[in-house]
Design a protein around this motif. Structure first.
Motif, short mmCIF file in Angstrom:
data_model
loop_
_atom_site.label_atom_id
_atom_site.label_comp_id
_atom_site.label_asym_id
_atom_site.label_seq_id
_atom_site.Cartn_x
_atom_site.Cartn_y
_atom_site.Cartn_z
N SER A 37 0.76 -0.26 0.23
CA SER A 37 0.01 -2.31 0.95
C SER A 37 0.06 -2.18 -0.54
O SER A 37 -0.10 -4.01 -0.01
N LYS A 62 -7.30 -6.39 7.33
CA LYS A 62 -6.17 -5.56 6.26
C LYS A 62 -7.57 -4.40 6.84
O LYS A 62 -8.80 -4.48 6.64
N MET A 90 -1.22 -3.79 7.65
CA MET A 90 -2.10 -5.64 7.30
C MET A 90 -1.45 -6.79 7.89
O MET A 90 -0.17 -7.00 8.80
#
Length: 110
Positions: free
Chosen positions: A50, A67, A78
Protein backbone atom coordinates in the motif's frame (compact mmCIF):
# COMPACT_ATOMS: atom_id res chain seq x y z
CA UNK A 1 -8.15 5.12 -16.46
CA UNK A 2 -6.63 2.03 -18.08
CA UNK A 3 -3.17 3.56 -17.72
CA UNK A 4 -3.63 3.98 -13.96
CA UNK A 5 -5.00 0.45 -13.56
CA UNK A 6 -2.03 -0.95 -15.47
CA UNK A 7 0.34 1.12 -13.30
CA UNK A 8 -1.27 -0.22 -10.10
CA UNK A 9 -0.90 -3.79 -11.39
CA UNK A 10 2.77 -3.14 -12.15
CA UNK A 11 3.34 -1.65 -8.69
CA UNK A 12 1.68 -4.62 -7.01
CA UNK A 13 3.67 -7.05 -9.14
CA UNK A 14 6.92 -5.18 -8.40
CA UNK A 15 6.44 -5.95 -4.71
CA UNK A 16 5.32 -9.57 -5.28
CA UNK A 17 1.59 -9.23 -4.54
CA UNK A 18 -0.32 -12.43 -5.24
CA UNK A 19 -3.63 -13.14 -7.01
CA UNK A 20 -4.09 -9.66 -8.51
CA UNK A 21 -7.59 -9.24 -9.95
CA UNK A 22 -9.38 -6.26 -11.46
CA UNK A 23 -13.16 -6.09 -11.52
CA UNK A 24 -15.08 -3.61 -13.66
CA UNK A 25 -18.06 -2.34 -11.67
CA UNK A 26 -19.55 -0.02 -14.32
CA UNK A 27 -22.67 -2.10 -14.84
CA UNK A 28 -23.04 -3.17 -11.22
CA UNK A 29 -22.74 -0.16 -8.91
CA UNK A 30 -21.88 3.52 -8.69
CA UNK A 31 -19.54 3.28 -5.69
CA UNK A 32 -16.49 2.85 -7.95
CA UNK A 33 -15.64 1.99 -11.53
CA UNK A 34 -13.05 -0.65 -10.62
CA UNK A 35 -11.93 -2.81 -7.72
CA UNK A 36 -8.37 -4.07 -7.73
CA UNK A 37 -7.84 -6.99 -5.35
CA UNK A 38 -4.49 -8.39 -4.28
CA UNK A 39 -3.08 -10.65 -1.58
CA UNK A 40 -0.06 -9.95 0.60
CA UNK A 41 1.82 -12.61 2.54
CA UNK A 42 2.04 -10.76 5.89
CA UNK A 43 0.99 -7.52 7.56
CA UNK A 44 4.43 -6.09 6.72
CA UNK A 45 4.01 -7.08 3.07
CA UNK A 46 0.48 -5.62 2.90
CA UNK A 47 1.68 -2.32 4.35
CA UNK A 48 4.67 -2.24 1.99
CA UNK A 49 2.36 -2.81 -0.99
CA UNK A 50 0.00 0.00 0.00
CA UNK A 51 2.83 2.42 0.77
CA UNK A 52 4.52 1.63 -2.56
CA UNK A 53 1.30 2.33 -4.48
CA UNK A 54 0.62 5.55 -2.59
CA UNK A 55 4.18 6.84 -3.04
CA UNK A 56 4.42 6.02 -6.75
CA UNK A 57 0.96 7.33 -7.68
CA UNK A 58 1.65 10.54 -5.75
CA UNK A 59 4.54 11.18 -8.17
CA UNK A 60 1.86 11.42 -10.86
CA UNK A 61 -0.33 13.66 -8.67
CA UNK A 62 -2.77 10.84 -7.96
CA UNK A 63 -3.75 10.73 -4.30
CA UNK A 64 -6.13 8.49 -2.36
CA UNK A 65 -9.36 10.04 -1.21
CA UNK A 66 -9.43 7.65 1.72
CA UNK A 67 -7.27 4.89 3.14
CA UNK A 68 -8.05 2.51 5.98
CA UNK A 69 -7.05 -0.74 7.61
CA UNK A 70 -3.30 -0.23 7.97
CA UNK A 71 -3.27 -0.76 11.72
CA UNK A 72 -4.58 -4.31 11.78
CA UNK A 73 -2.46 -5.51 8.85
CA UNK A 74 -5.12 -7.89 7.50
CA UNK A 75 -6.69 -5.65 4.87
CA UNK A 76 -5.86 -2.23 3.47
CA UNK A 77 -8.42 -0.34 1.43
CA UNK A 78 -7.24 2.53 -0.75
CA UNK A 79 -9.99 4.64 -2.30
CA UNK A 80 -8.89 6.54 -5.39
CA UNK A 81 -12.54 7.51 -6.17
CA UNK A 82 -12.95 5.59 -9.45
CA UNK A 83 -10.55 2.82 -8.41
CA UNK A 84 -10.69 1.10 -5.04
CA UNK A 85 -7.73 -1.11 -4.14
CA UNK A 86 -8.14 -3.92 -1.61
CA UNK A 87 -4.97 -5.60 -0.34
CA UNK A 88 -5.69 -8.57 1.92
CA UNK A 89 -3.93 -11.35 3.70
CA UNK A 90 -5.04 -14.75 2.37
CA UNK A 91 -7.46 -15.56 5.23
CA UNK A 92 -9.22 -12.20 5.15
CA UNK A 93 -9.57 -12.29 1.38
CA UNK A 94 -11.13 -15.75 1.57
CA UNK A 95 -13.45 -14.67 4.40
CA UNK A 96 -14.83 -11.59 2.63
CA UNK A 97 -14.69 -13.21 -0.83
CA UNK A 98 -15.31 -10.00 -2.77
CA UNK A 99 -15.05 -11.87 -6.05
CA UNK A 100 -18.17 -13.83 -5.04
CA UNK A 101 -20.00 -10.79 -3.65
CA UNK A 102 -19.29 -8.85 -6.85
CA UNK A 103 -19.74 -11.84 -9.14
CA UNK A 104 -21.83 -9.72 -11.55
CA UNK A 105 -18.77 -7.56 -12.23
CA UNK A 106 -16.58 -8.23 -15.26
CA UNK A 107 -13.03 -9.45 -14.83
CA UNK A 108 -10.51 -7.25 -16.61
CA UNK A 109 -7.36 -8.85 -18.03
CA UNK A 110 -4.20 -6.81 -17.52
Amino acid sequence: MEKVIKKIHELLSDKKAQDIVTLSLFEVTTIADYFILATGTSSTHINALSEHIEKELAKEQIFPRHKEGKRNGEWVLMDYTDIVIHIFNRETRAYYDLERIWSDAKYIEI
